[in-house]
Design a protein around this motif. Structure first.
Motif, PDB file in Angstrom:
ATOM      1  N   UNK A   1       0.826  -1.213   0.000  1.00 21.56           N
ATOM      2  CA  UNK A   1       0.000   0.000   0.000  1.00 21.56           C
ATOM      3  C   UNK A   1       0.861   1.264   0.000  1.00 21.56           C
ATOM      4  N   UNK A   2       2.028   1.203   0.630  1.00 22.55           N
ATOM      5  CA  UNK A   2       2.940   2.345   0.620  1.00 22.55           C
ATOM      6  C   UNK A   2       3.545   2.515  -0.766  1.00 22.55           C
ATOM      7  N   UNK A   3       3.932   1.399  -1.375  1.00 23.48           N
ATOM      8  CA  UNK A   3       4.516   1.464  -2.711  1.00 23.48           C
ATOM      9  C   UNK A   3       3.516   1.976  -3.745  1.00 23.48           C
ATOM     10  N   UNK A   4       2.291   1.475  -3.689  1.00 20.64           N
ATOM     11  CA  UNK A   4       1.310   1.770  -4.732  1.00 20.64           C
ATOM     12  C   UNK A   4       0.612   3.102  -4.541  1.00 20.64           C
ATOM     13  N   UNK A   5       0.580   3.605  -3.319  1.00 17.52           N
ATOM     14  CA  UNK A   5      -0.026   4.896  -3.055  1.00 17.52           C
ATOM     15  C   UNK A   5      -1.498   4.813  -2.734  1.00 17.52           C
ATOM     16  N   UNK A   6      -2.046   5.834  -2.072  1.00 16.23           N
ATOM     17  CA  UNK A   6      -3.451   5.815  -1.635  1.00 16.23           C
ATOM     18  C   UNK A   6      -4.447   5.865  -2.790  1.00 16.23           C
TER      19      UNK A   6
ATOM     20  N   UNK B   1      17.051   1.548   6.858  1.00 17.41           N
ATOM     21  CA  UNK B   1      16.614   2.927   6.646  1.00 17.41           C
ATOM     22  C   UNK B   1      15.297   3.205   7.370  1.00 17.41           C
ATOM     23  N   UNK B   2      14.381   2.241   7.358  1.00 17.73           N
ATOM     24  CA  UNK B   2      13.049   2.447   7.936  1.00 17.73           C
ATOM     25  C   UNK B   2      13.024   2.297   9.451  1.00 17.73           C
ATOM     26  N   UNK B   3      14.021   1.681  10.041  1.00 17.90           N
ATOM     27  CA  UNK B   3      14.051   1.423  11.480  1.00 17.90           C
ATOM     28  C   UNK B   3      13.860   2.713  12.273  1.00 17.90           C
ATOM     29  N   UNK B   4      12.961   2.676  13.246  1.00 19.81           N
ATOM     30  CA  UNK B   4      12.602   3.824  14.083  1.00 19.81           C
ATOM     31  C   UNK B   4      11.816   4.890  13.324  1.00 19.81           C
ATOM     32  N   UNK B   5      11.382   4.551  12.109  1.00 21.87           N
ATOM     33  CA  UNK B   5      10.484   5.443  11.387  1.00 21.87           C
ATOM     34  C   UNK B   5       9.037   5.033  11.599  1.00 21.87           C
ATOM     35  N   UNK B   6       8.131   5.785  11.022  1.00 17.44           N
ATOM     36  CA  UNK B   6       6.700   5.456  11.086  1.00 17.44           C
ATOM     37  C   UNK B   6       6.036   6.049   9.851  1.00 17.44           C
ATOM     38  N   UNK B   7       4.795   5.675   9.625  1.00 17.36           N
ATOM     39  CA  UNK B   7       4.085   6.144   8.443  1.00 17.36           C
ATOM     40  C   UNK B   7       3.131   7.283   8.783  1.00 17.36           C
ATOM     41  N   UNK B   8       2.933   8.153   7.806  1.00 20.09           N
ATOM     42  CA  UNK B   8       1.988   9.263   7.922  1.00 20.09           C
ATOM     43  C   UNK B   8       1.059   9.219   6.723  1.00 20.09           C
ATOM     44  N   UNK B   9      -0.219   8.948   6.963  1.00 17.79           N
ATOM     45  CA  UNK B   9      -1.225   9.088   5.918  1.00 17.79           C
ATOM     46  C   UNK B   9      -1.650  10.555   5.937  1.00 17.79           C
ATOM     47  N   UNK B  10      -1.073  11.317   5.039  1.00 22.17           N
ATOM     48  CA  UNK B  10      -1.252  12.772   4.980  1.00 22.17           C
ATOM     49  C   UNK B  10      -2.463  13.042   4.103  1.00 22.17           C
ATOM     50  N   UNK B  11      -3.531  13.555   4.699  1.00 21.81           N
ATOM     51  CA  UNK B  11      -4.816  13.615   4.003  1.00 21.81           C
ATOM     52  C   UNK B  11      -5.444  14.998   4.156  1.00 21.81           C
ATOM     53  N   UNK B  12      -5.833  15.595   3.029  1.00 23.52           N
ATOM     54  CA  UNK B  12      -6.439  16.918   3.022  1.00 23.52           C
ATOM     55  C   UNK B  12      -7.929  16.754   2.757  1.00 23.52           C
ATOM     56  N   UNK B  13      -8.756  17.200   3.697  1.00 19.25           N
ATOM     57  CA  UNK B  13     -10.197  16.989   3.644  1.00 19.25           C
ATOM     58  C   UNK B  13     -10.930  18.331   3.634  1.00 19.25           C
TER      59      UNK B  13
ATOM     60  N   UNK C   1       1.521   0.643  10.465  1.00 16.79           N
ATOM     61  CA  UNK C   1       1.049  -0.098   9.305  1.00 16.79           C
ATOM     62  C   UNK C   1      -0.124   0.660   8.698  1.00 16.79           C
ATOM     63  N   UNK C   2       0.055   1.127   7.477  1.00 18.00           N
ATOM     64  CA  UNK C   2      -1.012   1.872   6.809  1.00 18.00           C
ATOM     65  C   UNK C   2      -2.232   0.984   6.619  1.00 18.00           C
ATOM     66  N   UNK C   3      -2.005  -0.258   6.177  1.00 19.30           N
ATOM     67  CA  UNK C   3      -3.124  -1.154   5.880  1.00 19.30           C
ATOM     68  C   UNK C   3      -3.835  -1.614   7.134  1.00 19.30           C
ATOM     69  N   UNK C   4      -3.087  -1.982   8.175  1.00 18.59           N
ATOM     70  CA  UNK C   4      -3.692  -2.581   9.357  1.00 18.59           C
ATOM     71  C   UNK C   4      -4.174  -1.561  10.374  1.00 18.59           C
ATOM     72  N   UNK C   5      -3.809  -0.326  10.201  1.00 19.97           N
ATOM     73  CA  UNK C   5      -4.284   0.708  11.120  1.00 19.97           C
ATOM     74  C   UNK C   5      -5.119   1.749  10.375  1.00 19.97           C
ATOM     75  N   UNK C   6      -4.488   2.610   9.579  1.00 19.04           N
ATOM     76  CA  UNK C   6      -5.213   3.697   8.919  1.00 19.04           C
ATOM     77  C   UNK C   6      -6.298   3.180   7.977  1.00 19.04           C
ATOM     78  N   UNK C   7      -5.945   2.304   7.039  1.00 19.54           N
ATOM     79  CA  UNK C   7      -6.933   1.841   6.067  1.00 19.54           C
ATOM     80  C   UNK C   7      -8.004   0.974   6.716  1.00 19.54           C
ATOM     81  N   UNK C   8      -7.636   0.236   7.741  1.00 19.92           N
ATOM     82  CA  UNK C   8      -8.635  -0.587   8.440  1.00 19.92           C
ATOM     83  C   UNK C   8      -9.703   0.302   9.082  1.00 19.92           C
ATOM     84  N   UNK C   9      -9.265   1.349   9.757  1.00 17.11           N
ATOM     85  CA  UNK C   9     -10.225   2.247  10.397  1.00 17.11           C
ATOM     86  C   UNK C   9     -11.045   3.013   9.365  1.00 17.11           C
ATOM     87  N   UNK C  10     -10.421   3.395   8.265  1.00 15.86           N
ATOM     88  CA  UNK C  10     -11.184   4.103   7.230  1.00 15.86           C
ATOM     89  C   UNK C  10     -12.221   3.183   6.613  1.00 15.86           C
ATOM     90  N   UNK C  11     -11.867   1.906   6.465  1.00 18.52           N
ATOM     91  CA  UNK C  11     -12.847   0.942   5.989  1.00 18.52           C
ATOM     92  C   UNK C  11     -14.026   0.830   6.929  1.00 18.52           C
TER      93      UNK C  11
END
Length: 503
Positions: free
Chosen positions: A94-99, A240-252, A400-410
Motif C-alpha cells: 500500500x505504501x509502494x502503490x499509493x493511496x 533505513x526504515x528502522x525507528x520510522x513510522x508512516x503518515x497518511x497525509x490527508x487533506x479533507x 502499518x497503513x493497511x492494518x491501522x489507517x486503512x482498516x479504520x477508514x474501511x
C-alpha cells in the motif's frame, strides 16, 4: 540488529517528535515538494543537510520549547528517486502503490468529487509528490522565517514546490477557528482520544496503544508487525526504515455551510421536535444536540456516554469510559449505550473501545492511530457558502497503513465491524461525519451500504417504549482534496540523506 536478538528500547533522539507528542505550536504550514531527476543525486543531499538541524526529535524539550521546528516525510516515489528503495522492495504494497491505488481505495472510498483523479486540484500528479515538510512556529513571524528558509533551500537545490489548494498562495497553512487552535471548522475541539505512547525501559507489558505498534523495526513486540521487516544489518530498506513510522497525509475539504444548515434542518424538523420535546431544548440547543449525536462528543469534547444531556467542562477531555454495559449479556451489552451515543457516531466508529467486535476485526481490541490535525482556510462567517477552500489537514500516524489507517477508514465507510444488534449486516450504515457516500456506479465497492443515520432515543417517562430518529440521505460533509502516504524516517535515516553515511 543481528539475527533474532531483540532490539533495545526505542531512542527518543532518533524518532521524529511528531509521533510522541502533539505539538502546541499555534502556527504551522505543510509544504509539498517534488524532486527533479536531473538534480536529485547531487542537490537533494544539500537540501536535507540544510534542513536536518531543524528537525524536531521526540526528546523532551522541557521548558525550552523551540521557536520553530520541522519534520520531514517521504513518499515511496520520493524514496525511489533518492535511491533508498530496492528493485524487489520490502516496503508494504500500500505504501509502494499509493493511496490512489484500487486496493487502498477499497477502504478509503474516495468517490465522485473526492476521486484521486481530482486530487490537488490537478495542479500536479499524485506520483509527483515526493516530500512533505511540516513546519511549526510559536509565532507567525517565526513560521514565515522557517518557510522562507525551507523554500530557499528547495529552490537552491533543484526541488519544485507543489501547491495543493486553490486559495491564497496555494500552501497549506494552519488556520485558527474561534481563537482556538484545537478547533476544526465544524466547531468541534479536536485532538482528544489519542493513544498514550509510552517509552518504558523494557518491553515486559505491551498493548495496542504502545509505541511498538507505531514504530518500524520491533516485530518481537508489535501486534501489527510493521514492515519492511528483516534484519537491518543486511536489509538496507529495513535499516533505513528502522525507528520510522508512516503518515497518511490527508487533506479533507469541509462543507461547513452544508453541515450547519443540515443541523438547523434537523433541529426544526417537526417530527424531530415532537419526538424530542421531553428534552425541553430550544432550537439552538437542539442544533448542538444533533451535532453531538453525529460525532459522539459535544463540541467542547465532552463524550455523550459521560455527559448525555449537555456539554460539561469537567468531562471535556475525558477518556475513561466504554460502550459495554455490565450485567447485560453479550451481544446486547452495547445496546443501552446507544441511547447516549449512536453506533455510527464518528468517535464511536473510529474508536469503539470495549464495544463488541466481529471476530477477525479486532481480537485484541480496536486498532489505533495517532492523529495530528489542524484546520486550513478562512473561518466561515454565517451559514452561506462563500466558495472558500477550507477543511482539515490530517496527519494520521501509524506503523502499518493497511492494518491501522486503512482498516479504520474501511470501518468508517462500511460499519460492519460489530455484529447484530449494533449494525445491520445486510444494510450497514457509514460514519455519520466522515463517510464517503457512494452513488452509482460506486455501490459495488460497498454492497448494501445505506446513508441513513439512526439516533436511538429513550424518553424517561416511557423507558419501555424506546424510539429513534432516522435521518435518511445523510449528506457527504467532507471531500478528499488529496492524500499521500509518507514514511517519517528516523533522525539517523535523515542524516544519511544529508551526509550519505548511515549510523
Amino acid at each position: 540488529m543481528a539475527g533474532t536478538t531483540p532490539p533495545p528500547p526505542p531512542d527518543n533522539s532518533n524518532i521524529q517528535g511528531l509521533l510522541i507528542r502533539g505539538y502546541t505550536h499555534p502556527y504551522s504550514c505543510h509544504l509539498l515538494f517534488s524532486f527533479q531527476a536531473a538534480s536529485v543525486t547531487l542537490n537533494t543531499k544539500d537540501f536535507f543537510a540544510e534542513l536536518y538541524p531543524k528537525v524536531q526529535s521526540a526528546v523532551d524539550w522541557g521548558n525550552n520549547k523551540p521557536v520553530s521546528m520541522l519534520n520531514i516525510g517521504l513518499t515511496f516515489n520520493g524514496l525511489s528517486m533518492l535511491g533508498v528503495t530496492q528493485p524487489n522492495s520490502t516496503f508494504p504494497a500500500e505504501f509502494q502503490q499509493g493511496p490512489w491505488s484500487s486496493a487502498s481505495q477499497q477502504s478509503l472510498g474516495d468517490f465522485n468529487a473526492s476521486s484521486p483523479d481530482n486530487w490537488w486540484y490537478n495542479n500536479f500528479s499524485n506520483t509527483a509528490l515526493h516530500c512533505v515538510v511540516h513546519a511549526y512556529g510559536l509565532t507567525n513571524d517565526a513560521l514565515n522565517d522557517l518557510i522562507s528558509f525551507i523554500t530557499n533551500a528547495a529552490l537552491a537545490n533543484g526541488l519544485t514546490e507543489l501547491l495543493p489548494i486553490k486559495d491564497g498562495d496555494g500552501r497549506l497553512y494552519q488556520s485558527i477557528i474561534d481563537d482556538n487552535p484545537a478547533k476544526i471548522h465544524f466547531g468541534y475541539v479536536d485532538g482528544i482520544s489519542e493513544p498514550a505512547l509510552s517509552m518504558p525501559s523494557n518491553h515486559s507489558s505491551r498493548n495496542q496503544a504502545d509505541l511498538d505498534n507505531f514504530l518500524i523495526g520491533y516485530p518481537q513486540y508489535s501486534i501489527i508487525d510493521p514492515s519492511p521487516s528483516g534484519d537491518a544489518s543486511t536489509n538496507s530498506e529495513a535499516k533505513f526504515a528502522f525507528d520510522g513510522f508512516y503518515n497518511a497525509f490527508r487533506i479533507l475539504y469541509q462543507d461547513v455551510a452544508g453541515f450547519d444548515n443540515f443541523l438547523i434542518a434537523q433541529a426544526t424538523n417537526p417530527n424531530n421536535v415532537a419526538k424530542l420535546a421531553y428534552l425541553g431544548l430550544n432550537q439552538d440547543e437542539l442544533v448542538e444536540w444533533f451535532a453531538a449525536k453525529l460525532v459522539g462528543r459535544w463540541r467542547n469534547g465532552s463524550p455523550l456516554v459521560l455527559s448525555p444531556n449537555a456539554p460539561d467542562p469537567a468531562t471535556a477531555k475525558s477518556e475513561n469510559f466504554g460502550y459495554a454495559t455490565a450485567g447485560v449479556p453479550s451481544p446486547n451489552q452495547d445496546v443501552p449505550s446507544s441511547f447516549k451515543c449512536p453506533f455510527s457516531a464518528h468517535t464511536r466508529v473510529s474508536n469503539p473501545r470495549d464495544q463488541t467486535l466481529t471476530p477477525g476485526e479486532g481480537n485484541l481490541g480496536p486498532v489505533r492511530i495517532v492523529r495530528r490535525g489542524m484546520s486550513y482556510g478562512k473561518e466561515l462567517i454565517g451559514n452561506t457558502d462563500d466558495g472558500v477552500d477550507r477543511g482539515l489537514i490530517g496527519l494520521f500516524l501509524c506503523g502499518s497503513i493497511a492494518q491501522q489507517f486503512e482498516k479504520l477508514y474501511g470501518w468508517m465507510n462500511y460499519n460492519n465491524f460489530s455484529p447484530k444488534p449494533d449494525f445491520s449486516v445486510k444494510n450497514p450504515p457509514q460514519d455519520a461525519l466522515l463517510g464517503n457516500r457512494p452513488t452509482a456506479p460506486n455501490l459495488t465497492n460497498y454492497p448494501g451500504v445505506v446513508s441513513t443515520f439512526t439516533i436511538p432515543i429513550q424518553n424517561p417517562a416511557t423507558p419501555d417504549q424506546p424510539d429513534s430518529i432516522v435521518i435518511s440521505g445523510l449528506p457527504e460533509f467532507i471531500q478528499t482534496r488529496g492524500t499521500a502516504y509518507c514514511l517519517m524516517p528516523s533522525l539517523n535515516a535523515l542524516n544519511y540523506l544529508a551526509t550519505g553515511v548511515m549510523a
